[in-house]
Design an enzyme around this catalytic site. Structure first.
Site, PDB file in Angstrom:
ATOM      1  N   ARG A 117      -8.770  -4.894  -0.935  1.00  0.00           N
ATOM      2  CA  ARG A 117      -7.673  -5.728  -1.464  1.00  0.00           C
ATOM      3  C   ARG A 117      -6.325  -5.080  -1.168  1.00  0.00           C
ATOM      4  NH1 ARG A 117      -3.334  -4.625  -5.339  1.00  0.00           N
ATOM      5  NH2 ARG A 117      -2.708  -6.610  -6.247  1.00  0.00           N
TER       6      ARG A 117
ATOM      7  N   GLY B 219       4.173  -4.621 -10.271  1.00  0.00           N
ATOM      8  CA  GLY B 219       3.425  -5.580 -11.083  1.00  0.00           C
ATOM      9  C   GLY B 219       2.374  -6.309 -10.284  1.00  0.00           C
ATOM     10  N   HIS B 220       2.154  -7.535 -10.647  1.00  0.00           N
ATOM     11  CA  HIS B 220       1.050  -8.360 -10.148  1.00  0.00           C
ATOM     12  C   HIS B 220       1.352  -8.805  -8.709  1.00  0.00           C
ATOM     13  CE1 HIS B 220      -1.577 -12.158 -11.137  1.00  0.00           C
ATOM     14  NE2 HIS B 220      -1.976 -11.539 -10.052  1.00  0.00           N
ATOM     15  N   GLY B 221       0.839  -8.027  -7.759  1.00  0.00           N
ATOM     16  CA  GLY B 221       1.232  -8.203  -6.371  1.00  0.00           C
ATOM     17  C   GLY B 221       0.876  -9.546  -5.764  1.00  0.00           C
TER      18      GLY B 221
ATOM     19  N   GLY C 202      -2.237  -5.436  -2.083  1.00  0.00           N
ATOM     20  CA  GLY C 202      -1.267  -6.106  -2.931  1.00  0.00           C
ATOM     21  C   GLY C 202       0.006  -6.399  -2.152  1.00  0.00           C
ATOM     22  N   ASP C 203       1.094  -6.539  -2.884  1.00  0.00           N
ATOM     23  CA  ASP C 203       2.373  -6.840  -2.244  1.00  0.00           C
ATOM     24  C   ASP C 203       3.002  -5.618  -1.579  1.00  0.00           C
ATOM     25  OD1 ASP C 203       2.628  -5.754  -4.822  1.00  0.00           O
ATOM     26  OD2 ASP C 203       4.646  -6.559  -5.070  1.00  0.00           O
TER      27      ASP C 203
ATOM     28  N   THR D 264       3.016   0.558  -9.381  1.00  0.00           N
ATOM     29  CA  THR D 264       3.550   0.876  -8.057  1.00  0.00           C
ATOM     30  C   THR D 264       4.729   1.799  -8.340  1.00  0.00           C
ATOM     31  OG1 THR D 264       3.130  -1.403  -7.332  1.00  0.00           O
ATOM     32  CG2 THR D 264       4.667  -0.146  -6.003  1.00  0.00           C
TER      33      THR D 264
HETATM   34  N1  GLY Z   1       2.266  -4.343  -7.063  1.00  0.00           N
HETATM   35  C1  GLY Z   1       1.185  -3.545  -6.732  1.00  0.00           C
HETATM   36  C2  GLY Z   1      -0.044  -4.246  -6.440  1.00  0.00           C
HETATM   37  O1  GLY Z   1      -0.212  -5.413  -6.807  1.00  0.00           O
HETATM   38  O2  GLY Z   1      -0.908  -3.653  -5.844  1.00  0.00           O
END
Ligand code: GLY
Length: 311
Positions: free
Chosen positions: A194, A218-220, A196-197, A166
């Site tokens: 999908r 990172g891991h949204g 994400g955050d 991101t």
């Molecule tokens: N942080 C970006 C995503 O998970 O898409």
């Protein structure tokens, strides 16, 4: 104090973001113009043009922007066919009674606002997608997946190197106004649709000029579940120091039960312009970009590890 924080891949946008802030004091323009440069860079594979596509080979882009003075926000999710999701997000904020548009509606609105249409797939991003499908013993085409359930493939995309990415910008001007902005192509080879955050305000970013701002890369899915960006700002409101607020938000993330845990890098500032960037998870080492009005040019800084934060 004028200050801009942006993540490691955001360097290409820092000069225009800093000049805009210095010359106009507009935190929203600074954030938007910085992010637009990152969105245009085809060598960055997690944002805008050149971003890795979803499992069907479609570039679906997410972005959000927030005005910390008014708490107004705008966001788009799974936007296809437009080069600057951050600018479409800003138009959502400024022109609609809504805060989030996705898919067809986001693209329709972008057209109504005369936003720049364009192809976000590049030969390199298409090749990367095709190679990934081949590594999964699939034909490298969307047609070959037309009738296949995609759930199993979705679980094969949990590579910490690609399940992330991101660009984020936080900016504060001399008067203490703060804005946040984020833009992403999301998790590589993600399930179509999908989010994400990044397009979810309070998860991937949040700004409140009274207290501060936060944005995640990172891991949204983790940041959505913990409401991470809003949590940091709320911890500041409760009177915690910036480092203590970050530590608490990282602890919230660690509390989540999950079969796959990617990295999260939290970028934060408080209302006085103090800043803290902390990287947590398997691919945690990273740096960020910093510009303040006492600097001739933006500088790279190393992010902290959670264990370095003061309680
Ligand atoms: N942080 C970006 C995503 O998970 O898409």
């Amino acid at each position: 104090m004028q200050i801009i924080i942006a993540n490691s891949i955001a360097g290409v946008g820092m000069p225009i973001a800093a000049n805009t802030l210095k010359n106009t004091q507009s935190v929203l323009d600074s954030v938007e113009y910085g992010i637009r440069q990152v969105e245009l860079d085809p060598t960055i594979h997690s944002v805008g043009r050149g971003g890795w596509p979803n499992v069907l080979g479609q570039a679906e882009l997410d972005a959000a922007i927030m005005n910390g003075d008014t708490m107004e926000t705008g966001a788009v999710g799974a936007l296809q066919g437009y080069l600057h999701p951050i600018s479409v997000a800003r138009q959502v904020m400024e022109k609609l009674p809504h805060v989030l548009l996705v898919g067809y509606g986001a693209a329709r609105f972008a057209a109504e606002q005369n936003m720049e249409a364009g192809e976000n797939l590049t030969p390199e991003s298409i090749e990367g997608w095709q190679k990934w499908l081949q590594s999964q013993n699939r034909e490298p085409s969307a047609e070959s997946l037309e009738t296949e359930p995609l759930t199993d493939l979705a679980w094969r995309t949990t590579d910490p190197l690609t399940a992330k990415g991101t660009t984020i910008y936080l900016a504060r001007n001399e008067a203490g106004s703060i804005a946040s902005g984020v833009s992403t192509s999301g998790w590589a080879w993600k399930y179509p649709g999908r989010l994400g955050d990044s397009p979810l305000i309070g998860a991937g970013s949040y700004a409140d000029s009274r207290y501060g701002a936060a944005a995640c890369i990172g891991h949204g899915e983790l940041a959505i579940r913990a409401g991470t960006a809003r949590a940091v700002v709320l911890y500041l409101k409760m009177g915690m120091s910036l480092q203590a607020a970050c530590k608490e938000a990282i602890e919230d993330l660690h509390h989540l039960k999950t079969s796959f845990r990617g990295s999260i890098c939290l970028h934060t500032m408080d209302h006085n312009g103090n800043y803290c960037v902390v990287a947590d998870g398997p691919e945690a080492h990273t740096y960020y970009w910093l510009w303040t009005d006492s600097m001739a040019a933006p500088e790279k800084r190393d992010a902290l590890y959670p264990e370095e934060l003061e309680a």
